[in-house]
Design an enzyme around this catalytic site. Structure first.
Site, short mmCIF file in Angstrom:
data_model
loop_
_atom_site.label_atom_id
_atom_site.label_comp_id
_atom_site.label_asym_id
_atom_site.label_seq_id
_atom_site.Cartn_x
_atom_site.Cartn_y
_atom_site.Cartn_z
N GLY A 107 0.84 -1.19 0.00
CA GLY A 107 0.00 0.00 0.00
C GLY A 107 0.87 1.24 0.00
O GLY A 107 1.95 1.26 -0.61
N CYS A 108 0.45 2.27 0.69
CA CYS A 108 1.18 3.53 0.73
C CYS A 108 2.62 3.31 1.17
O CYS A 108 2.87 2.83 2.28
CB CYS A 108 0.48 4.49 1.68
SG CYS A 108 1.42 6.00 2.00
N PHE A 109 3.57 3.70 0.32
CA PHE A 109 4.96 3.44 0.68
C PHE A 109 5.46 4.31 1.83
O PHE A 109 6.42 3.94 2.50
CB PHE A 109 5.91 3.51 -0.51
CG PHE A 109 5.77 4.67 -1.46
CD1 PHE A 109 5.27 5.90 -1.08
CD2 PHE A 109 6.18 4.51 -2.79
CE1 PHE A 109 5.17 6.97 -1.97
CE2 PHE A 109 6.09 5.56 -3.70
CZ PHE A 109 5.58 6.80 -3.28
N CYS A 134 3.99 4.60 4.64
CA CYS A 134 3.70 3.82 5.84
C CYS A 134 4.64 2.62 5.96
O CYS A 134 5.13 2.32 7.06
CB CYS A 134 2.26 3.34 5.82
SG CYS A 134 1.03 4.68 5.82
N TYR A 140 -3.02 11.35 8.00
CA TYR A 140 -3.36 10.49 6.86
C TYR A 140 -3.46 9.03 7.30
O TYR A 140 -4.42 8.33 6.97
CB TYR A 140 -2.30 10.63 5.75
CG TYR A 140 -2.23 9.41 4.88
CD1 TYR A 140 -3.21 9.14 3.94
CD2 TYR A 140 -1.20 8.48 5.06
CE1 TYR A 140 -3.18 7.99 3.18
CE2 TYR A 140 -1.16 7.32 4.31
CZ TYR A 140 -2.15 7.08 3.38
OH TYR A 140 -2.11 5.92 2.65
#
Length: 214
Positions: free
Chosen positions: A35-37, A39, A192
């Site tokens: 997913g979001c890099f 994180c 976020y």
């Protein structure tokens, strides 16, 4: 006597110099998409034995992809991270066990609030040993969850570094414009992550086995 002491001193200094100049043990590397890099980078930079984590794009067909092109779709790339680690302190299998428990590997459509192909989970392997470690970690995670894991194990492809502003985003001090106004980048990241529901879903899925959730 003076000549002997001089020789001994020279030998000692030479030996010390060789020690000081000796290169660090070579780091091994592992590439995963979770997913979001931002994180994934933030999580794995906390792990002992990990030397560095960088954000990037891999798995697709487009050369020199950009964040805009990848998230728009059609490039085939995943948001991913490259983890450099000391194999004398931690191995690929342990990192992969942590990886599975830091994502929702049952979700084939993305991760948390981030939807679409570029946000899917994946493991990219470059040799037979990495593939065996990935398969073992996946089987163990599937047995623990009692659910089908959809995270694919894929051959490694070229890893393209993401834009500089994505690197270490979670601890950046620049101010960014958000719906909350202009706030520090690190604070924007925290908002976020919470708003996206990442930690809440991981906690619900993995419970006390979730390694990066308080």
């Amino acid at each position: 006597m003076l000549r002997l002491l001089h020789s001994m001193s020279f030998g000692l200094l030479l030996g010390l110099g060789l020690i000081l100049q000796a290169p660090r043990a070579l780091a091994a590397e592992l590439v995963v998409a979770g997913g979001c890099f931002w994180c994934v980078e933030a999580d794995f930079e906390k792990v002992r034995g990990v030397r560095d984590v960088v954000s990037g794009y891999t798995g697709g067909k487009t050369q020199n992809p950009t964040y805009r092109s990848v998230t728009r779709g059609g490039t085939g790339h995943f948001e991913a991270v490259r983890i450099s680690y000391d194999p004398g302190r931690i191995d690929a299998r342990r990192l992969l066990d942590l990886f599975f428990r830091s994502v929702d590997p049952t979700d084939a459509g993305g991760q948390f609030c981030d939807r679409g192909p570029s946000y899917r989970t994946a493991i990219f392997v470059s040799n037979a040993a990495e593939k065996r470690a990935a398969e073992a970690a996946k089987a163990a995670a599937e047995a623990e969850l009692g659910q089908k894991i959809v995270t694919p194990i894929l051959p490694a492809k070229t890893f393209y570094l993401a834009e500089e502003y994505h690197q270490d985003y979670y601890k950046g001090s620049n101010r960014v414009i958000t719906r909350f106004g202009a706030i520090k980048q690190s604070e924007a990241y925290k908002r976020y992550r919470k708003g996206c529901g990442r930690d809440a879903r991981i906690k619900a899925l993995w419970g006390n086995d979730a390694p990066f959730v308080n």
